[in-house]
Scaffold this motif. Structure first.
Motif, PDB file in Angstrom:
ATOM      1  N   ILE A 149       0.854  -1.184   0.000  1.00  0.00           N
ATOM      2  CA  ILE A 149       0.000   0.000   0.000  1.00  0.00           C
ATOM      3  C   ILE A 149       0.889   1.233   0.000  1.00  0.00           C
ATOM      4  O   ILE A 149       1.691   1.417   0.911  1.00  0.00           O
ATOM      5  CB  ILE A 149      -0.918  -0.011   1.241  1.00  0.00           C
ATOM      6  N   GLY A 150       0.773   2.079  -1.046  1.00  0.00           N
ATOM      7  CA  GLY A 150       1.667   3.217  -1.083  1.00  0.00           C
ATOM      8  C   GLY A 150       1.296   4.314  -2.057  1.00  0.00           C
ATOM      9  O   GLY A 150       0.292   4.245  -2.752  1.00  0.00           O
ATOM     10  N   PHE A 151       2.160   5.333  -2.092  1.00  0.00           N
ATOM     11  CA  PHE A 151       2.025   6.512  -2.953  1.00  0.00           C
ATOM     12  C   PHE A 151       0.630   7.112  -2.857  1.00  0.00           C
ATOM     13  O   PHE A 151      -0.106   7.192  -3.834  1.00  0.00           O
ATOM     14  CB  PHE A 151       2.389   6.179  -4.404  1.00  0.00           C
ATOM     15  N   CYS A 152       0.286   7.541  -1.630  1.00  0.00           N
ATOM     16  CA  CYS A 152      -1.040   8.099  -1.400  1.00  0.00           C
ATOM     17  C   CYS A 152      -0.993   9.070  -0.227  1.00  0.00           C
ATOM     18  O   CYS A 152       0.006   9.164   0.481  1.00  0.00           O
ATOM     19  CB  CYS A 152      -2.041   6.979  -1.109  1.00  0.00           C
ATOM     20  N   GLY A 153      -2.091   9.774  -0.030  1.00  0.00           N
ATOM     21  CA  GLY A 153      -2.229  10.616   1.144  1.00  0.00           C
ATOM     22  C   GLY A 153      -2.685   9.804   2.340  1.00  0.00           C
ATOM     23  O   GLY A 153      -2.193   9.965   3.442  1.00  0.00           O
ATOM     24  N   VAL A 154      -3.637   8.884   2.116  1.00  0.00           N
ATOM     25  CA  VAL A 154      -4.183   8.029   3.166  1.00  0.00           C
ATOM     26  C   VAL A 154      -4.172   6.589   2.655  1.00  0.00           C
ATOM     27  O   VAL A 154      -4.693   6.309   1.579  1.00  0.00           O
ATOM     28  CB  VAL A 154      -5.625   8.444   3.531  1.00  0.00           C
ATOM     29  N   GLY A 155      -3.597   5.671   3.438  1.00  0.00           N
ATOM     30  CA  GLY A 155      -3.531   4.270   3.028  1.00  0.00           C
ATOM     31  C   GLY A 155      -4.818   3.526   3.295  1.00  0.00           C
ATOM     32  O   GLY A 155      -5.487   3.047   2.395  1.00  0.00           O
ATOM     33  N   ILE A 156      -5.193   3.412   4.573  1.00  0.00           N
ATOM     34  CA  ILE A 156      -6.411   2.710   4.979  1.00  0.00           C
ATOM     35  C   ILE A 156      -7.210   3.642   5.877  1.00  0.00           C
ATOM     36  O   ILE A 156      -6.699   4.181   6.855  1.00  0.00           O
ATOM     37  CB  ILE A 156      -6.085   1.410   5.738  1.00  0.00           C
ATOM     38  N   ASP A 157      -8.483   3.824   5.548  1.00  0.00           N
ATOM     39  CA  ASP A 157      -9.391   4.639   6.352  1.00  0.00           C
ATOM     40  C   ASP A 157     -10.493   3.725   6.878  1.00  0.00           C
ATOM     41  O   ASP A 157     -11.390   3.337   6.142  1.00  0.00           O
ATOM     42  CB  ASP A 157      -9.989   5.747   5.487  1.00  0.00           C
ATOM     43  N   LEU A 158     -10.390   3.331   8.160  1.00  0.00           N
ATOM     44  CA  LEU A 158     -11.448   2.542   8.787  1.00  0.00           C
ATOM     45  C   LEU A 158     -12.570   3.515   9.124  1.00  0.00           C
ATOM     46  O   LEU A 158     -12.469   4.292  10.059  1.00  0.00           O
ATOM     47  CB  LEU A 158     -10.940   1.852  10.049  1.00  0.00           C
ATOM     48  N   TYR A 159     -13.628   3.472   8.338  1.00  0.00           N
ATOM     49  CA  TYR A 159     -14.702   4.465   8.445  1.00  0.00           C
ATOM     50  C   TYR A 159     -15.929   3.827   9.094  1.00  0.00           C
ATOM     51  O   TYR A 159     -16.394   2.772   8.661  1.00  0.00           O
ATOM     52  CB  TYR A 159     -15.054   4.990   7.050  1.00  0.00           C
ATOM     53  N   TYR A 160     -16.432   4.475  10.138  1.00  0.00           N
ATOM     54  CA  TYR A 160     -17.616   3.987  10.833  1.00  0.00           C
ATOM     55  C   TYR A 160     -18.687   5.069  10.775  1.00  0.00           C
ATOM     56  O   TYR A 160     -18.501   6.157  11.285  1.00  0.00           O
ATOM     57  CB  TYR A 160     -17.275   3.595  12.272  1.00  0.00           C
ATOM     58  N   HIS A 161     -19.812   4.730  10.153  1.00  0.00           N
ATOM     59  CA  HIS A 161     -20.899   5.677   9.958  1.00  0.00           C
ATOM     60  C   HIS A 161     -22.058   5.331  10.885  1.00  0.00           C
ATOM     61  O   HIS A 161     -22.680   4.275  10.738  1.00  0.00           O
ATOM     62  CB  HIS A 161     -21.372   5.643   8.499  1.00  0.00           C
ATOM     63  N   MET A 162     -22.316   6.217  11.833  1.00  0.00           N
ATOM     64  CA  MET A 162     -23.470   6.069  12.728  1.00  0.00           C
ATOM     65  C   MET A 162     -23.530   4.701  13.406  1.00  0.00           C
ATOM     66  O   MET A 162     -24.576   4.072  13.501  1.00  0.00           O
ATOM     67  CB  MET A 162     -24.774   6.308  11.949  1.00  0.00           C
ATOM     68  N   THR A 163     -22.384   4.199  13.838  1.00  0.00           N
ATOM     69  CA  THR A 163     -22.361   2.898  14.491  1.00  0.00           C
ATOM     70  C   THR A 163     -21.268   2.870  15.547  1.00  0.00           C
ATOM     71  O   THR A 163     -20.316   3.626  15.479  1.00  0.00           O
ATOM     72  CB  THR A 163     -22.168   1.763  13.472  1.00  0.00           C
ATOM     73  N   THR A 164     -21.424   2.000  16.518  1.00  0.00           N
ATOM     74  CA  THR A 164     -20.422   1.838  17.562  1.00  0.00           C
ATOM     75  C   THR A 164     -20.257   0.345  17.843  1.00  0.00           C
ATOM     76  O   THR A 164     -20.949  -0.493  17.274  1.00  0.00           O
ATOM     77  CB  THR A 164     -20.847   2.545  18.863  1.00  0.00           C
ATOM     78  N   ASN A 165     -19.333   0.042  18.734  1.00  0.00           N
ATOM     79  CA  ASN A 165     -19.105  -1.330  19.208  1.00  0.00           C
ATOM     80  C   ASN A 165     -18.634  -2.298  18.129  1.00  0.00           C
ATOM     81  O   ASN A 165     -18.893  -3.487  18.202  1.00  0.00           O
ATOM     82  CB  ASN A 165     -20.359  -1.888  19.897  1.00  0.00           C
ATOM     83  N   LYS A 166     -17.975  -1.820  17.118  1.00  0.00           N
ATOM     84  CA  LYS A 166     -17.362  -2.704  16.120  1.00  0.00           C
ATOM     85  C   LYS A 166     -15.987  -3.077  16.635  1.00  0.00           C
ATOM     86  O   LYS A 166     -15.324  -2.304  17.316  1.00  0.00           O
ATOM     87  CB  LYS A 166     -17.254  -2.014  14.757  1.00  0.00           C
ATOM     88  N   GLU A 167     -15.508  -4.278  16.309  1.00  0.00           N
ATOM     89  CA  GLU A 167     -14.213  -4.701  16.842  1.00  0.00           C
ATOM     90  C   GLU A 167     -13.526  -5.690  15.915  1.00  0.00           C
ATOM     91  O   GLU A 167     -14.095  -6.163  14.938  1.00  0.00           O
ATOM     92  CB  GLU A 167     -14.402  -5.329  18.225  1.00  0.00           C
ATOM     93  N   ASN A 168     -12.279  -5.980  16.284  1.00  0.00           N
ATOM     94  CA  ASN A 168     -11.475  -7.015  15.631  1.00  0.00           C
ATOM     95  C   ASN A 168     -11.186  -6.757  14.157  1.00  0.00           C
ATOM     96  O   ASN A 168     -11.515  -7.569  13.297  1.00  0.00           O
ATOM     97  CB  ASN A 168     -12.117  -8.398  15.810  1.00  0.00           C
ATOM     98  N   VAL A 169     -10.573  -5.631  13.869  1.00  0.00           N
ATOM     99  CA  VAL A 169     -10.046  -5.377  12.532  1.00  0.00           C
ATOM    100  C   VAL A 169      -8.536  -5.550  12.628  1.00  0.00           C
ATOM    101  O   VAL A 169      -7.883  -4.922  13.450  1.00  0.00           O
ATOM    102  CB  VAL A 169     -10.409  -3.970  12.026  1.00  0.00           C
TER     103      VAL A 169
END
Length: 188
Positions: A149-169
């Motif tokens: 993963i390279g040559f970028c501004g942001v590599g990985i964006d773990l995005y959570y929309h209107m949610t909580t309690n997600k785990e294990n990434v």
């Protein structure tokens, strides 16, 4: 004569080094086991794929990363990118990749050769480049494994929309390079 406290420090350093070596040795084996997914597997190859294919085998792989956003990964499902292939200027968006602890959903690699390259730009990253290469939305029990993963501004964006309690990434065995962030001021 070495003091007891210096001796304990060297013993601890040796133990930490041994644990680091053992961890590095074990991870590829675990990653290989996880690539044997129990659910649906989708294949993507920039060199041999075709977006008209169904993506369900190496012989019928998709070509573009955009096809990945058309599927929702659940327990045991995987999207695998062909080793040795390169994608430049394409983004991976994964909508709700949700596995279980026993059978995580996965973005990984298949085949032989170098890690698949997922780059936003070929070499130069423009200032204020904010688009992520990989964007899992609301991910849970999800693994990203074995990518370049390279040559970028942001590599990985773990995005959570209107949610909580997600785990294990988990992100493992990936090579990150030439990632400058949103507000780069010096490319050096």
């Amino acid at each position: 004569m070495m003091s007891l406290s210096r001796h304990k420090g060297k013993g601890l350093m040796g133990l930490l080094l041994m644990l680091a070596v053992l961890t590095a040795t074990v991870l590829p084996t675990n990653a290989e086991k996880e690539n044997k997914m129990s659910g649906k597997v989708y294949y993507v190859s920039s060199s041999t794929g075709d977006d008209g294919n169904d993506g369900t085998s190496e012989d019928t792989a998709w070509k573009s990363l955009a096809k990945i956003s058309e599927v929702t990964l659940t327990a045991g499902d995987a999207v695998l990118l062909k080793k040795g292939d390169t994608w430049i200027g394409e983004q991976i968006v994964l909508n709700n990749p949700t596995g279980t602890k026993e059978a995580p959903a996965m973005l990984g690699a298949y085949g032989e050769g170098e890690k698949p390259k997922v780059w936003m730009y070929e070499t130069e990253v423009p200032k204020y480049s904010a688009d992520p290469l990989i964007k899992p939305v609301n991910a849970e029990n999800f693994v990203i494994d074995g990518l370049d993963i390279g040559f970028c501004g942001v590599g990985i964006d773990l995005y959570y929309h209107m949610t909580t309690n997600k785990e294990n990434v988990r992100i493992q065995n990936c090579h990150f390079h030439d990632i400058y962030g949103f507000y780069q001021t010096d490319r050096g």
